[in-house]
Every structure is written in C-alpha cells, then in structure tokens.
Design an enzyme around this catalytic site. Structure first.
Site, short mmCIF file in Angstrom:
data_model
loop_
_atom_site.label_atom_id
_atom_site.label_comp_id
_atom_site.label_asym_id
_atom_site.label_seq_id
_atom_site.Cartn_x
_atom_site.Cartn_y
_atom_site.Cartn_z
N GLY A 220 4.47 10.14 -74.73
CA GLY A 220 5.00 9.27 -75.77
C GLY A 220 5.03 7.80 -75.51
O GLY A 220 5.85 7.09 -76.09
N GLU A 262 10.87 14.32 -76.76
CA GLU A 262 10.68 14.34 -78.20
C GLU A 262 9.26 13.98 -78.60
O GLU A 262 8.74 14.46 -79.60
CB GLU A 262 11.69 13.39 -78.88
CG GLU A 262 11.29 11.94 -78.98
CD GLU A 262 11.13 11.21 -77.64
OE1 GLU A 262 10.33 10.27 -77.58
OE2 GLU A 262 11.80 11.60 -76.66
N ASP A 263 8.59 13.14 -77.80
CA ASP A 263 7.23 12.73 -78.09
C ASP A 263 6.28 13.93 -78.08
O ASP A 263 5.49 14.12 -79.00
CB ASP A 263 6.76 11.66 -77.11
CG ASP A 263 7.14 12.01 -75.67
OD1 ASP A 263 7.47 13.18 -75.39
OD2 ASP A 263 7.13 11.10 -74.82
N ASN A 264 6.39 14.73 -77.04
CA ASN A 264 5.54 15.91 -76.93
C ASN A 264 5.83 16.91 -78.04
O ASN A 264 4.92 17.53 -78.60
CB ASN A 264 5.72 16.56 -75.56
CG ASN A 264 4.78 17.71 -75.31
OD1 ASN A 264 5.04 18.84 -75.73
ND2 ASN A 264 3.68 17.44 -74.64
N ALA A 267 4.37 15.76 -81.43
CA ALA A 267 2.93 16.02 -81.46
C ALA A 267 2.65 17.52 -81.64
O ALA A 267 1.78 17.91 -82.42
CB ALA A 267 2.29 15.51 -80.17
#
Length: 423
Positions: A220, A262-264, A267
């Site tokens: 992220g 949260e980024d992963n 996605a």
C-alpha cells in the site's frame, strides 16, 4: 520402497522445486527489465473536460524521513486535474508546518489539510483517512504514503493505465499500484538491510507474482483505485453476485479499518469480489528509508510475516523455501545425491548468480547501475538480509502479536486485528 528409492524421489522433487523457483526469480528480473528500463511514455494529454479528476490522499503522522521532498513531489505532478488532501489526526502533528509551507509555495495547486480522525476500526491509517476519503471531490483516489516520493509523470501514466481500453476477453482494471524502490538518507544497519530487501528480494518476487497475475499481490505505498468500486466491496472476498444480501452489506473504506494490512485487503476485495485485475505501473514509488536499527528491521519483518500468516497461510509456510539459503541447501543436496556434484561448488555458483540477478533487478528499478562507492555496503547488507531471513521467519511463526506505531495488536483470522490485552 527402499531408502535409496525414497532419496531419489525427494531429490527429484527438490531439484524440481529449485528449477521452479529460479524460473520465478528470472521472470521477476526479466519483467523488471521490460517494465522499468524502457523510456516511460508521457501522459496522453486530452482536453481538460475529458481528463478525469483525481483526489490524492496523503495520510500524515509525524516527521517521516525526507518528508518535505516526498510531499512536494505530489504538488509537482504533471497532470491538469487533481486535488491533494492531507490527513492529520492531531492538530499538533509535527508534519503540519511542512504541509502549510508547501501549500503557500504552490498556491495554484488545489490542496487542503483535513485535521481529525474518525474511529471506524483499529487501523489508525484508515481512521486518519476516512474524513479525507469522504470529502474527496473525485471518483479516482490515489492513496500515497508520506514516506513515498513520486516522479512528476506518475499520476498521468497511472490514470492512463487505470482507464486503458480493454479487449473483450480482459477483465477491467480496478487498481494501479507501484513497486517500492528504497532510497537511503541514513546509514544505519537496519536501514541498509531494509533497502537491500525492498530493492531485490521483495521487488523481484512482487513483480513476478504480478506478471503471472493469478492472485492479488499489492502493497500500500502507492495505490490508485475508484471510490465507486470501493463502495461495492466489504472485505469478505466473496464475489458480490454470490452474497445473500449484497445491498445490505456495509461497504467502502471504513469496513477495512478492522484489518492491519488494509491496502492488501482492499486490493484483494477488488480482485475477488468484483472480478477486477490490477495493473503494476511502469513508475516506482521511491520509498525513503529513515533511521532504522537492526532491531527495527527485525521486528518490522516479524510484524508483516505474522500479518501474512493470517491472510495467506500456505504462501507464508512456503516462504523459507523460496529464500536463497534454504533453496541452496535443497538444490545442492539434490544435485549431490543425483549427480555427485560437489555442494560447495554448487553453493558458490548459486549465490553468485543470485547476487547478479539481484544487481540486475536493482539496476532496472533505479534506472541506472549501482555506483561502485556503495556496492560494498550493499553486498554486506544483502548478505545480512539473506542470513536473517530464516531466523526472522521462525521467530515470527512463534507468535501472533504485532506492534505498529506504538500499539500492540493481536492477529485474528483473515488478517483482522484487535488491540492486545497486554497494552
């Protein structure tokens, strides 16, 4: 079945694994050459009314390394229609004077400071971003970490990738991301090892996985997606058309506040729930590594291994067998048993070629060969990284608690977290 027959079977399996991993490593290096060495295309200019607007969200907390230059690179984007929203949880945050100075210096750029977080989960980054996310004027959102510097053409090329025309057989692109490339402004041991890791092992595996594109693999540091898409996913990773009551499920950025990575998860949600694919940009996210001790590096890697273990268990269990040291042991033992090739010669050849490939990946990402003045320090950091990989993995697998920005969390299923009772 006698012992010799079993040894032969295991040796062939080991040799097969060795060959497969080298294929992945070389795929990552070759793809890095193809993606990052050619001259990058400029943003395809169109009349202003046809250029989609972009809201750039930069979450801030304290004085990250190279902060002024990192944030300034956002103001310098060669793109005609964007706004910048700086998210700060505390009105006394040390980053605010720098942001205000930049806003004054670039009065023609639409930039604003949003102070105050909204608690929607345990993830402080998500809590910090919520108000900016909801205030954003545009559908296309670029979440850009404060320790990242980007080249002026990054936004334009990323928007072109996000809106690229598709063939009938292609899935829509739901997210554009950028591989991190580490730069050093500190000479501490941990900083050098972290840079060696990001610019070699992490980069080549990250690029290889995104080249074959059989699963979501996103970090992220710098991600671009559409808010309208994010408002249709809930983090369950279940296809939207297979949910019992999709209209009644909470969706959007706030639902990802329960995850540490949260980024992963965002996605993965776009990938699995909406059936979208990702596009790895031809630009890198220049990640400026600050003061990091050896202990800092150790615990940083422990934290993310524990996070991955609760998100992708099988891949995490296999991780040691993808590292150079364990792979050398597997390959040398297999070759010795099958062909009688001396393990010490095999080991020398293995590590020499592995290092050459990592030099090549570094050169591709940097856009230039490594200066001879820093090559020795890089090699020492590279050796330390390779030797520490297995001990760090073992330690990480022994626990489930992680520490991030001064708070301890207990890892739960699917990458969710809760504050640890020991804090």
């Amino acid at each position: 079945m006698d012992t010799e027959h079993l040894n032969n079977i295991f040796s062939f399996i080991g040799l097969g694994w060795y060959i497969v991993l080298w294929f992945i490593v070389l795929l990552g290096a070759f793809s890095a050459r193809q993606r990052y060495r050619p001259q990058r295309q400029s943003f395809s200019w169109r009349p202003l009314l046809q250029v989609p607007g972009v809201s750039i969200l930069r979450p801030l907390k304290g004085l990250d390394a190279n902060l002024y230059e990192n944030l300034e690179s956002t103001f310098k984007q060669d793109y005609p229609n964007f706004e910048i929203l700086f998210s700060v949880a505390d009105e006394q945050d040390d980053a605010l004077p720098i942001v205000r100075e930049l806003i004054t210096r670039y009065p023609n750029v639409n930039a604003e400071i949003i102070i105050g977080e909204q608690l929607v989960g345990v993830n402080p980054k998500v809590n910090n971003l919520i108000r900016s996310y909801r205030k954003a004027a545009h559908d296309i959102i670029w979440v850009l970490d404060s320790n990242v510097l980007v080249d002026p053409g990054t936004l334009g090329r990323s928007v072109d990738s996000l809106n690229a025309p598709l063939s009938p057989s292609q899935k829509p692109i739901g997210l554009v991301h950028h591989v991190p490339f580490a730069s050093l402004n500190e000479s501490h041991t941990g900083s050098r090892i972290e840079a060696a890791f990001l610019n070699t092992t992490h980069a080549k595996m990250y690029i290889a996985i995104n080249t074959v594109a059989i699963e979501s693999c996103v970090v992220g540091k710098s991600n671009i997606f559409r808010r309208s898409d994010l408002e249709r996913v809930d983090g369950s990773l279940r296809p939207r058309n297979k949910r019992a009551t999709p209209q009644q499920t909470a969706c959007g950025l706030h639902v990802f506040g329960r995850f540490l990575a949260e980024d992963n998860m965002i996605a993965s949600a776009l990938w699995h729930e909406l059936g979208f694919r990702h596009e790895l940009s031809c630009d890198v996210a220049h990640n400026v590594v600050g003061n990091m001790s050896l202990s800092d590096y150790f615990w940083r890697r422990v934290r993310w291994i524990r996070v991955r273990r609760h998100m992708v268990l099988t891949a995490t269990l296999l991780e040691p067998f993808t590292e150079s040291v364990m792979l050398c042991i597997i390959g040398s033992c297999s070759i010795d048993h099958l062909f009688g090739f001396p393990p010490w010669i095999f080991g020398l050849m293995h590590f020499a070629f592995w290092l050459l490939v990592d030099f090549d990946v570094y050169t591709s990402l940097a856009g230039r060969a490594m200066a001879s003045s820093v090559a020795f320090d890089f090699i020492m950091a590279w050796v330390a990284r390779e030797m520490l990989a297995l001990p760090i993995w073992v330690w990480a697998m022994l626990g489930s608690e992680v520490s991030w920005r001064g708070t301890k969390y207990q890892m739960l299923r699917n990458g969710e977290v809760r504050p640890s009772h020991t804090t």
